[in-house]
Design a protein around this motif. Structure first.
Motif, PDB file in Angstrom:
ATOM      1  N   UNK A  27       0.830  -1.212   0.000  1.00  0.00           N
ATOM      2  CA  UNK A  27       0.000   0.000   0.000  1.00  0.00           C
ATOM      3  C   UNK A  27       0.863   1.260   0.000  1.00  0.00           C
ATOM      4  N   UNK A  28       1.877   1.276   0.852  1.00  0.00           N
ATOM      5  CA  UNK A  28       2.754   2.452   0.933  1.00  0.00           C
ATOM      6  C   UNK A  28       3.594   2.577  -0.331  1.00  0.00           C
ATOM      7  N   UNK A  29       4.058   1.461  -0.873  1.00  0.00           N
ATOM      8  CA  UNK A  29       4.809   1.506  -2.125  1.00  0.00           C
ATOM      9  C   UNK A  29       3.940   2.067  -3.255  1.00  0.00           C
ATOM     10  N   UNK A  30       2.667   1.738  -3.239  1.00  0.00           N
ATOM     11  CA  UNK A  30       1.735   2.320  -4.215  1.00  0.00           C
ATOM     12  C   UNK A  30       1.606   3.829  -4.033  1.00  0.00           C
ATOM     13  N   UNK A  31       1.674   4.320  -2.797  1.00  0.00           N
ATOM     14  CA  UNK A  31       1.664   5.770  -2.553  1.00  0.00           C
ATOM     15  C   UNK A  31       2.904   6.419  -3.165  1.00  0.00           C
ATOM     16  N   UNK A  32       4.058   5.762  -3.003  1.00  0.00           N
ATOM     17  CA  UNK A  32       5.295   6.269  -3.605  1.00  0.00           C
ATOM     18  C   UNK A  32       5.143   6.301  -5.127  1.00  0.00           C
ATOM     19  N   UNK A  33       4.600   5.226  -5.689  1.00  0.00           N
ATOM     20  CA  UNK A  33       4.351   5.169  -7.135  1.00  0.00           C
ATOM     21  C   UNK A  33       3.471   6.340  -7.577  1.00  0.00           C
ATOM     22  N   UNK A  34       2.411   6.615  -6.823  1.00  0.00           N
ATOM     23  CA  UNK A  34       1.494   7.721  -7.163  1.00  0.00           C
ATOM     24  C   UNK A  34       2.194   9.068  -7.117  1.00  0.00           C
ATOM     25  N   UNK A  35       3.033   9.267  -6.125  1.00  0.00           N
ATOM     26  CA  UNK A  35       3.778  10.532  -6.022  1.00  0.00           C
ATOM     27  C   UNK A  35       4.704  10.714  -7.224  1.00  0.00           C
ATOM     28  N   UNK A  36       5.387   9.650  -7.607  1.00  0.00           N
ATOM     29  CA  UNK A  36       6.285   9.749  -8.762  1.00  0.00           C
ATOM     30  C   UNK A  36       5.507   9.952 -10.060  1.00  0.00           C
ATOM     31  N   UNK A  37       4.351   9.313 -10.202  1.00  0.00           N
ATOM     32  CA  UNK A  37       3.525   9.510 -11.395  1.00  0.00           C
ATOM     33  C   UNK A  37       3.012  10.947 -11.475  1.00  0.00           C
ATOM     34  N   UNK A  38       2.746  11.554 -10.323  1.00  0.00           N
ATOM     35  CA  UNK A  38       2.223  12.918 -10.285  1.00  0.00           C
ATOM     36  C   UNK A  38       3.305  13.971 -10.507  1.00  0.00           C
ATOM     37  N   UNK A  39       4.554  13.571 -10.415  1.00  0.00           N
ATOM     38  CA  UNK A  39       5.665  14.499 -10.591  1.00  0.00           C
ATOM     39  C   UNK A  39       5.670  15.017 -12.024  1.00  0.00           C
ATOM     40  N   UNK A  40       5.801  16.307 -12.179  1.00  0.00           N
ATOM     41  CA  UNK A  40       5.756  16.947 -13.504  1.00  0.00           C
ATOM     42  C   UNK A  40       7.157  17.257 -14.019  1.00  0.00           C
ATOM     43  N   UNK A  41       7.398  16.912 -15.268  1.00  0.00           N
ATOM     44  CA  UNK A  41       8.628  17.333 -15.928  1.00  0.00           C
ATOM     45  C   UNK A  41       9.832  16.426 -15.771  1.00  0.00           C
ATOM     46  N   UNK A  42       9.653  15.226 -15.250  1.00  0.00           N
ATOM     47  CA  UNK A  42      10.795  14.326 -15.129  1.00  0.00           C
ATOM     48  C   UNK A  42      10.473  13.125 -14.270  1.00  0.00           C
ATOM     49  N   UNK A  43      11.466  12.303 -14.066  1.00  0.00           N
ATOM     50  CA  UNK A  43      11.270  11.039 -13.366  1.00  0.00           C
ATOM     51  C   UNK A  43      11.666  11.077 -11.894  1.00  0.00           C
ATOM     52  N   UNK A  44      12.131  12.229 -11.407  1.00  0.00           N
ATOM     53  CA  UNK A  44      12.480  12.364 -10.000  1.00  0.00           C
ATOM     54  C   UNK A  44      11.254  12.804  -9.199  1.00  0.00           C
ATOM     55  N   UNK A  45      11.354  12.783  -7.896  1.00  0.00           N
ATOM     56  CA  UNK A  45      10.205  13.114  -7.048  1.00  0.00           C
ATOM     57  C   UNK A  45       9.694  14.536  -7.267  1.00  0.00           C
ATOM     58  N   UNK A  46      10.618  15.456  -7.549  1.00  0.00           N
ATOM     59  CA  UNK A  46      10.217  16.844  -7.728  1.00  0.00           C
ATOM     60  C   UNK A  46      10.241  17.264  -9.193  1.00  0.00           C
ATOM     61  N   UNK A  47      10.286  16.311 -10.099  1.00  0.00           N
ATOM     62  CA  UNK A  47      10.262  16.630 -11.520  1.00  0.00           C
ATOM     63  C   UNK A  47      11.549  16.248 -12.214  1.00  0.00           C
ATOM     64  N   UNK A  48      12.077  17.185 -12.985  1.00  0.00           N
ATOM     65  CA  UNK A  48      13.240  16.916 -13.820  1.00  0.00           C
ATOM     66  C   UNK A  48      14.576  16.982 -13.124  1.00  0.00           C
ATOM     67  N   UNK A  49      14.607  17.573 -11.942  1.00  0.00           N
ATOM     68  CA  UNK A  49      15.874  17.723 -11.233  1.00  0.00           C
ATOM     69  C   UNK A  49      15.892  16.850  -9.990  1.00  0.00           C
ATOM     70  N   UNK A  50      17.031  16.214  -9.763  1.00  0.00           N
ATOM     71  CA  UNK A  50      17.200  15.415  -8.553  1.00  0.00           C
ATOM     72  C   UNK A  50      17.271  16.369  -7.358  1.00  0.00           C
ATOM     73  N   UNK A  51      16.656  15.968  -6.246  1.00  0.00           N
ATOM     74  CA  UNK A  51      16.643  16.800  -5.048  1.00  0.00           C
ATOM     75  C   UNK A  51      16.990  15.949  -3.823  1.00  0.00           C
ATOM     76  N   UNK A  52      17.007  16.584  -2.687  1.00  0.00           N
ATOM     77  CA  UNK A  52      17.253  15.898  -1.421  1.00  0.00           C
ATOM     78  C   UNK A  52      16.257  14.754  -1.209  1.00  0.00           C
ATOM     79  N   UNK A  53      15.035  14.946  -1.657  1.00  0.00           N
ATOM     80  CA  UNK A  53      14.014  13.901  -1.503  1.00  0.00           C
ATOM     81  C   UNK A  53      14.465  12.611  -2.176  1.00  0.00           C
ATOM     82  N   UNK A  54      14.990  12.716  -3.374  1.00  0.00           N
ATOM     83  CA  UNK A  54      15.459  11.536  -4.103  1.00  0.00           C
ATOM     84  C   UNK A  54      16.591  10.841  -3.343  1.00  0.00           C
ATOM     85  N   UNK A  55      17.488  11.639  -2.798  1.00  0.00           N
ATOM     86  CA  UNK A  55      18.617  11.046  -2.075  1.00  0.00           C
ATOM     87  C   UNK A  55      18.198  10.477  -0.718  1.00  0.00           C
ATOM     88  N   UNK A  56      17.088  10.928  -0.181  1.00  0.00           N
ATOM     89  CA  UNK A  56      16.560  10.327   1.053  1.00  0.00           C
ATOM     90  C   UNK A  56      15.928   8.964   0.749  1.00  0.00           C
TER      91      UNK A  56
END
Length: 186
Positions: A27-56
């Motif tokens: 269930x929680x992994x599906x939440x992570x999947x949903x967050x990544x699908x909702x990300x605009x402009x790229x495949x990272x959590x916040x879009x096209x640029x890697x951020x601290x979230x990705x490294x966490x």
């Protein structure tokens, strides 16, 4: 998102070490999947640029992918082109693997699966993980024999960014030469 990372970590620990909570983890992994699908402009959590979230998320998603297939037989990180319920997570892994900073710290499934039990006080095994455990440990015919089977037979994506076979042979020679005294003792 950082709270989600901690929730995912907790769900993973419950299933991996105590043997309960598979549904909660998924269930929680599906939440992570949903967050990544909702990300605009790229495949990272916040879009096209890697951020601290990705490294966490990176060290734990990497360990989750290795440990859950090994101990539970549950695979969410798949090889390129394989069908998955988690395409955004797999795109995220692929995007992370383009970063030199991630490539230099990434580990393999074998190392994670042998490092985690002493760190965590043990991991609980499920019968579904047995064939993957044997393949990762090199106990299946062909799993550690040259030429290596692509993607360890669909278990662990190859590290295509590492170079060709010639560079791998050179690196192996360099490391064996450098560590010869310790290897002879072993």
């Amino acid at each position: 998102l950082l709270r989600l990372e901690r929730t995912l970590f907790s769900a993973w620990m419950g299933w991996l070490t105590a043997g309960y909570g598979k549904d909660r983890f998924i269930d929680v992994l599906n939440e992570v999947e949903s967050e990544l699908q909702a990300s605009k402009g790229g495949d990272f959590f916040m879009g096209g640029d890697v951020t601290l979230v990705d490294f966490m998320f990176a060290p734990f998603l990497e360990r989750m992918a290795a440990s859950l297939i090994y101990f539970k037989g549950y695979q969410f990180r798949v090889t390129k082109g394989a069908k998955t319920e988690f395409p955004a997570i797999n795109k995220w892994f692929d995007a992370m693997e383009t970063l030199e900073s991630y490539q230099l710290t990434k580990s393999d499934y074998y190392t994670h699966c042998w490092d985690l039990p002493p760190q965590l006080g043990g991991c609980s095994y499920e019968k579904e993980g047995e064939p993957f455990e044997k393949a990762i440990n090199g106990e299946l015919a062909g799993s550690w024999e040259l030429p290596l089977e692509k993607d360890l037979g669909g278990i662990e994506p190859d590290w295509d960014w590492c170079g060709d076979e010639s560079s791998a042979r050179r690196e192996a020679t360099e490391r064996l030469s450098y560590n010869h005294a310790n290897i002879v003792k072993f």
